[in-house]
Design a protein around this motif. Structure first.
Motif, PDB file in Angstrom:
ATOM      1  N   VAL A  93      27.078  33.428  42.848  1.00 44.58           N
ATOM      2  CA  VAL A  93      27.822  33.279  41.590  1.00 44.58           C
ATOM      3  C   VAL A  93      28.349  31.853  41.462  1.00 44.58           C
ATOM      4  O   VAL A  93      28.619  31.181  42.466  1.00 44.58           O
ATOM      5  CB  VAL A  93      29.007  34.284  41.470  1.00 44.58           C
ATOM      6  N   VAL A  94      28.500  31.418  40.225  1.00 42.81           N
ATOM      7  CA  VAL A  94      28.886  30.025  39.993  1.00 42.81           C
ATOM      8  C   VAL A  94      30.396  29.847  39.882  1.00 42.81           C
ATOM      9  O   VAL A  94      30.892  28.735  39.972  1.00 42.81           O
ATOM     10  CB  VAL A  94      28.228  29.469  38.703  1.00 42.81           C
ATOM     11  N   VAL A  95      31.136  30.932  39.683  1.00 46.61           N
ATOM     12  CA  VAL A  95      32.588  30.801  39.479  1.00 46.61           C
ATOM     13  C   VAL A  95      33.304  30.654  40.822  1.00 46.61           C
ATOM     14  O   VAL A  95      32.765  31.052  41.867  1.00 46.61           O
ATOM     15  CB  VAL A  95      33.158  32.020  38.710  1.00 46.61           C
ATOM     16  N   PRO A  96      34.518  30.092  40.819  1.00 44.61           N
ATOM     17  CA  PRO A  96      35.264  29.992  42.078  1.00 44.61           C
ATOM     18  C   PRO A  96      35.572  31.373  42.655  1.00 44.61           C
ATOM     19  O   PRO A  96      35.814  32.326  41.915  1.00 44.61           O
ATOM     20  CB  PRO A  96      36.565  29.284  41.678  1.00 44.61           C
ATOM     21  N   LEU A  97      35.559  31.442  43.982  1.00 49.11           N
ATOM     22  CA  LEU A  97      35.880  32.680  44.689  1.00 49.11           C
ATOM     23  C   LEU A  97      37.308  32.593  45.207  1.00 49.11           C
ATOM     24  O   LEU A  97      37.761  31.535  45.646  1.00 49.11           O
ATOM     25  CB  LEU A  97      34.924  32.886  45.859  1.00 49.11           C
ATOM     26  N   SER A  98      37.989  33.740  45.167  1.00 53.10           N
ATOM     27  CA  SER A  98      39.362  33.808  45.641  1.00 53.10           C
ATOM     28  C   SER A  98      39.413  34.798  46.804  1.00 53.10           C
ATOM     29  O   SER A  98      38.681  35.788  46.804  1.00 53.10           O
ATOM     30  CB  SER A  98      40.236  34.283  44.469  1.00 53.10           C
ATOM     31  N   ILE A  99      40.259  34.524  47.778  1.00 51.01           N
ATOM     32  CA  ILE A  99      40.448  35.462  48.886  1.00 51.01           C
ATOM     33  C   ILE A  99      41.859  36.040  48.807  1.00 51.01           C
ATOM     34  O   ILE A  99      42.832  35.302  48.818  1.00 51.01           O
ATOM     35  CB  ILE A  99      40.179  34.798  50.265  1.00 51.01           C
ATOM     36  N   ASP A 100      41.930  37.366  48.722  1.00 53.70           N
ATOM     37  CA  ASP A 100      43.213  38.064  48.630  1.00 53.70           C
ATOM     38  C   ASP A 100      43.628  38.434  50.050  1.00 53.70           C
ATOM     39  O   ASP A 100      43.178  39.447  50.596  1.00 53.70           O
ATOM     40  CB  ASP A 100      43.014  39.314  47.761  1.00 53.70           C
ATOM     41  N   THR A 101      44.451  37.601  50.645  1.00 52.34           N
ATOM     42  CA  THR A 101      44.876  37.844  52.033  1.00 52.34           C
ATOM     43  C   THR A 101      46.227  37.215  52.284  1.00 52.34           C
ATOM     44  O   THR A 101      46.632  36.288  51.589  1.00 52.34           O
ATOM     45  CB  THR A 101      43.853  37.270  53.040  1.00 52.34           C
ATOM     46  N   SER A 102      46.898  37.722  53.320  1.00 50.73           N
ATOM     47  CA  SER A 102      48.167  37.132  53.744  1.00 50.73           C
ATOM     48  C   SER A 102      48.063  36.549  55.144  1.00 50.73           C
ATOM     49  O   SER A 102      49.045  36.035  55.673  1.00 50.73           O
ATOM     50  CB  SER A 102      49.264  38.208  53.730  1.00 50.73           C
ATOM     51  N   LYS A 103      46.885  36.652  55.751  1.00 51.34           N
ATOM     52  CA  LYS A 103      46.730  36.218  57.147  1.00 51.34           C
ATOM     53  C   LYS A 103      46.147  34.797  57.205  1.00 51.34           C
ATOM     54  O   LYS A 103      45.049  34.559  56.672  1.00 51.34           O
ATOM     55  CB  LYS A 103      45.784  37.166  57.889  1.00 51.34           C
ATOM     56  N   PRO A 104      46.822  33.880  57.882  1.00 55.12           N
ATOM     57  CA  PRO A 104      46.341  32.499  57.957  1.00 55.12           C
ATOM     58  C   PRO A 104      44.923  32.390  58.513  1.00 55.12           C
ATOM     59  O   PRO A 104      44.134  31.573  58.031  1.00 55.12           O
ATOM     60  CB  PRO A 104      47.335  31.813  58.903  1.00 55.12           C
TER      61      PRO A 104
END
Ligand code: HH2
Length: 288
Positions: A93-104
């Motif tokens: 995919v061409v759109v930016p990817l986001s990561i839903d996390t709280s762990k460094p």
């Protein structure tokens, strides 16, 4: 003053001149364990592709449920769920990817795998989370939560919910800025449903312009949440899409820049109608 019109997602510059849609890609229950691994991975990629076709400007990949009462997931399991998906999506995919996390550790691995935005429902409170953001070139969404997903709905109390949430978000943003993180990498989110009663959620929503006035892009995530169900007389989660879409449009009208949603196509249609017909704005989009 920060420039709210560009979000720098690790070099992928997303213009926020109009409300953007973040499509939700959950890879949570039993994801990718053993037997079903390939099939589930394919399904996740198909769903992400479909969301982009339907108008998603970002895809948010999450490997740990943050529903009230949810059990935490181990680091190894979370990495196992999200990293292969991010790596595959990066090429798809061409759109930016986001990561839903709280762990460094997940933040770092996800950025290496191609995530351009770190979406932390814990507001960078975990030790090492701020440092992980600073060391990356990724954008960050700082969300407000009171407590943890396990405990957060146990009688949350505030003197002034809007002031307290705003102060927390402004403080975390200031800490990042002080360490050299550019304003164009920061997004704020009041965290609907995270350690808030129905009345707290309503107050935060009605006063979204106060949060927008802080000068950073604002993300709103109310899609299919209990506040929508409650307003609609106790609707089950499957019957909340229309209410969610209307709430997304209202958030956009209040100045929100990113809408985190499950129903991407419907939200895209609603935003297009709003952009063309909303009598209250004077900068109509006539490109349709
Ligand atoms: N809500 C959920 C998860 N991540 N991130 C941001 N920035 N804002 C939110 O409001 C938000 C979020 C809710 O998570 P969950 O209940 O696990 O379900 P889903 O991911 O399907 O929305």
């Amino acid at each position: 003053m920060p420039d709210p019109l560009i979000l720098d997602c690790a070099g992928h510059r997303l213009s926020l001149d109009r409300p953007r849609i973040m499509g939700i890609l959950n890879v949570t229950p039993d994801s990718f364990s053993d037997g079903g691994r390939y099939a589930q991975m394919q399904a996740a990629i198909e769903h992400a592709r479909a969301m982009v076709t339907a108008g998603a400007d970002l895809i948010d990949v999450g490997g740990e449920s943050t529903r009230p009462g949810a059990e935490p997931v181990t680091l190894e399991e979370e990495l196992r769920r999200v990293i292969p998906v991010l790596s595959a999506l990066r090429a798809e995919v061409v759109v930016p990817l986001s990561i839903d996390t709280s762990k460094p550790e997940v933040m770092r691995a996800a950025v290496d795998a191609g995530a351009g935005l770190i979406n932390d429902v814990n507001g960078l409170r975990a030790p090492g989370a701020m440092a992980a953001v600073m060391a990356s070139g990724a954008a960050v969404c700082i969300m407000h939560m009171r407590g943890t997903p396990r405990s957060m709905q146990q009688q949350p109390q505030y003197e002034d919910v809007v002031a307290e949430v705003s102060a927390f978000l402004a403080g975390q943003a200031a800490a990042l800025r002080a360490h050299g993180v550019a304003a164009q990498r920061i997004v704020l989110d009041p965290g609907f449903g995270f350690g808030k009663t129905f009345e707290h959620n309503v107050a935060l929503f009605r006063q979204l312009p106060d949060l927008v006035a802080l000068g950073y892009p604002v993300l709103v995530g109310v899609s299919r949440k209990s506040m929508i169900g409650k307003i609609l007389g106790g609707r089950p989660v499957t019957d909340r899409p229309l209410g969610s879409v209307v709430a997304a449009v209202l958030a956009a009208r209040a100045g929100a820049h990113i809408l985190r949603v499950h129903d991407v196509a419907e939200t895209a249609d609603a935003l297009a109608i709003r952009a063309a017909l909303d009598p209250i704005v004077d900068d109509h989009d006539t490109t349709a």
